[in-house]
Design an enzyme around this catalytic site. Sequence first.
Site, PDB file in Angstrom:
ATOM      1  N   ASP A 177       0.654  -1.263   0.133  1.00 35.40           N
ATOM      2  CA  ASP A 177       0.136   0.064   0.012  1.00 35.40           C
ATOM      3  C   ASP A 177       0.749   1.346  -0.010  1.00 35.40           C
ATOM      4  OD1 ASP A 177      -2.602  -0.837   0.006  1.00 35.40           O
ATOM      5  OD2 ASP A 177      -2.535  -1.277   2.089  1.00 35.40           O
TER       6      ASP A 177
ATOM      7  N   GLU B  54       5.130  -1.167   6.874  1.00 40.16           N
ATOM      8  CA  GLU B  54       5.800  -1.457   5.425  1.00 40.16           C
ATOM      9  C   GLU B  54       7.215  -0.752   5.304  1.00 40.16           C
ATOM     10  OE1 GLU B  54       2.804  -0.706   5.787  1.00 40.16           O
ATOM     11  OE2 GLU B  54       1.360  -1.738   4.022  1.00 40.16           O
TER      12      GLU B  54
ATOM     13  N   HIS C  55       2.294 -11.156   6.388  1.00 38.69           N
ATOM     14  CA  HIS C  55       1.818 -11.651   5.004  1.00 38.69           C
ATOM     15  C   HIS C  55       3.030 -12.095   4.070  1.00 38.69           C
ATOM     16  CE1 HIS C  55      -1.309 -10.468   1.879  1.00 38.69           C
ATOM     17  NE2 HIS C  55      -0.718 -11.606   1.574  1.00 38.69           N
TER      18      HIS C  55
HETATM   19  C1  NOJ Z   1      -2.830  -4.203   4.582  1.00 38.82           C
HETATM   20  C2  NOJ Z   1      -3.690  -3.999   3.243  1.00 38.82           C
HETATM   21  O1  NOJ Z   1      -5.093  -4.607   3.876  1.00 38.82           O
HETATM   22  C3  NOJ Z   1      -3.520  -4.804   2.446  1.00 38.82           C
HETATM   23  O2  NOJ Z   1      -4.171  -4.758   1.332  1.00 38.82           O
HETATM   24  C4  NOJ Z   1      -2.005  -4.659   1.869  1.00 38.82           C
HETATM   25  O3  NOJ Z   1      -1.488  -5.590   0.873  1.00 38.82           O
HETATM   26  C5  NOJ Z   1      -0.932  -4.817   3.044  1.00 38.82           C
HETATM   27  N1  NOJ Z   1      -1.302  -4.114   4.133  1.00 38.82           N
HETATM   28  C6  NOJ Z   1       0.678  -4.130   2.570  1.00 38.82           C
HETATM   29  O4  NOJ Z   1       0.513  -2.979   2.293  1.00 38.82           O
END
Ligand code: NOJ
Length: 799
Positions: free
Chosen positions: A491, A634, A641
Amino acid sequence: MRYGYFDNQNREYVIERPDIPVSWTNYLGVKDMCTVISHNAGGYSFYKTPQYHRITRFRQNGVPLDRPGHYVYLRDDETGDYWSISWQPVGKSLSIAKYVCRHGLSYSKFICDYNNIHAEQWLFIPLDDAVEIWDVRVKNTGISRRKLSIFTYAEFSYHHIEIDNQNLQMSLYASGSSYKDGIIEYDFFYIPDMYHFFASNFEPDSFDCVRDIFIGNYRTETNPIAVEKGMCSNSEDLTGNHCASLHKRFILEPGEEKRFIFMLGVGDRNKGREIKEKYSKFENVDNSFYELKKYWDDKLSVFQCTTPHEGLNTMINIWNLYQAETCVVWSRFASFIEVGGRTGLGYRDTAQDAMSIPHTNPQKCKQRIIELLKAQTSEGYGLHLFEPEWFEEDDTPKPKFKSPTIVPKPKKDSIIHGIEDACSDDALWLIPTISEYIKETGEIEFLDMIIPFADKGQASVYEHMKRIIDFTAKHVGPHGIAKGLRADWNDCLNLGDGESAMVSMLHYWALQSFIEIARYLGKREDVEKYSALAENIKKVCNDVLWDGRWYLRGITANGLKIGSNECEEGKIYLESNAWAVVSGVADYERGISAMDAVYEYLFSKYGLHLLHPPYSKPNDEIGFVTRVYKGIKENGAIFSHANTWAWVAECKLGRGSRAMELYNALLPYNQNDIIEIRESEPYSYCQFVYGKYHKSFGKARHPWLTGTAGWAYHAVTHWILGIRPTFDGLVIDPCIPSNWDKFEVIRKFRGATYKITVHNPNRVEKGVKNITLNGKDLEKNFVSVQPKGSINEVIVVMG
Ligand code: NOJ
């Protein structure tokens, strides 16, 4: 330091010390009604959407933590002493009272022992009724007769979260409460069909529907005046703040136990009467609880593993699947962090979540896929955040007064954002998700289903997929790499016309799925056309993005490299290197080199950092990532994830021990005993863990609603244990640590059961030497679909 343990026998996490640094939550409800509840019974309920139909209130991020909630108070009517069954809100000293919380699958139990009274409060939402049951038992464990009172408390919420937060006058002056026939009804003057109710299985001695009368001025839920006095004031009002408090006096002889049922539901007093009648019968409560247990037993039975790794077994067999299901069913909109005011589906999040559980929840996955396809424009990109209701075909006039469960439906023009607001990755995720859905269910005809586009026209699912691929092919930058647009998966990388390595790699990955489908359908022209496109992407990625030891993350619109050894900050990123391998863009040598660099620069004892070193100087050419504190989210946190992709990458490279090392570092289960560092739930992945560049290194935040859940589950089941559905059967291709000698999986697939035993006599990490199905040798590590109802023995020997 630990606060609890995993009770796998009962599939519960048991919290023995309630004074945890942060709220440890659970999700109740699997259909229309949901409650997010903490280990101290703090939390809130909603019906379908926490934005448009709240049931109870919650003061997010409040002080004290977790208020209000769904509470039960007990009072000793002889001494005036009182306590709550959950530790909070009364908060008795832990030296004199013992509290336990058991979070189970869609239920939570609060258990308290204090002053010779044992009390339990079980909360759950039955499968088929929009009502939260509070099943309460109180037992006298002492030797003298006790005179007690029981009080409940929950604070009703105005149905729209915005109104409660921004236009409180509507909430204060247009909602009312009343008591009749043992049922509290909460209503809205201007919406004829909008009610909540609260009922019990007994005739109360007193009640309060008005919050401020129950609590009293300058008091809190810790010391409500009604409980202190031992009696409610029978308050009702057509204005103000409303609550659900029913009170009953009762006597317990030594050893005697009494059971009380409370019901917090959606509907008016008539509905309340119906529900009261049903759940006043203990057998109906017991049956509903049993049905809920069975619902989860059935789901979990689709994939059960026994490996030498107790933590992996616990997470895969119970908690990881549960978290992945929660993300698909309740999307990403309701937690203690997500306040519930943004109930739309995030395109990329939902597309990824739906990939993980087609085997346990095919209906919901299909529903999500269809919703996403309806929110895809005819040009091929997805609407970044949208409400599925916007695209419902039903155009019958809606009632003048917004009904709570109806999400406002704006004009089409206003919801179709242009490419300037599109994210470059969003719809690409959907292609492998569709493929996984079909592989799991065998429903190949789904590809022919006609689904409208968000803006104009309609097409088959297959054609939707082509548009997604064509969109990315069209939007490439000067080097031939996909444009980053508003953002890609990250994001905070806002590259606009700059180029994103990750998106080109995703494109390549999605193409592999698509070509496989086209080949299966015998669509030769498409196979040729899209194979040529894929080859070209692979070549361009390797020509343009290879930095010598690893892959770049991107190139800004002004030609600045991101994720290059030449950079002072953000030299190396996790995403592009993991994705180079996951997608197949990297050959073996480059893959090894890139993943070794990832290990060298990004690995830590709590997992892989997203980048190194973090940014310290804002640079809007790169994006918002440069404006985030170092080591957070980030900008160099351990972004959970993205860790999961590295596990898959290592499996693709055949390095099972390395994959396991990375898995172990992030695994919440492994942090059960270091809660003074982790703080968050050990049974849920968190979105991120503070990185080594921050002084809170190791602290995990943002539990439950994260793409980590689905991807972690997928990575372990499909790549580490290596059991992958195909259009015609199951591939068995494990990649395990060399110290595993054996593991077993029971997998249900298209109506048959497969009992898979994998032996690893030579302690290899990858490779299948031989495989038998029901005693017969198979040519390769592939088991074709077996007859429905059959139970099949699969023996695999690695080597
Ligand atoms: C959380 C967001 O919900 C997701 O869409 C995004 O890919 C990740 N943050 C990484 O920025």
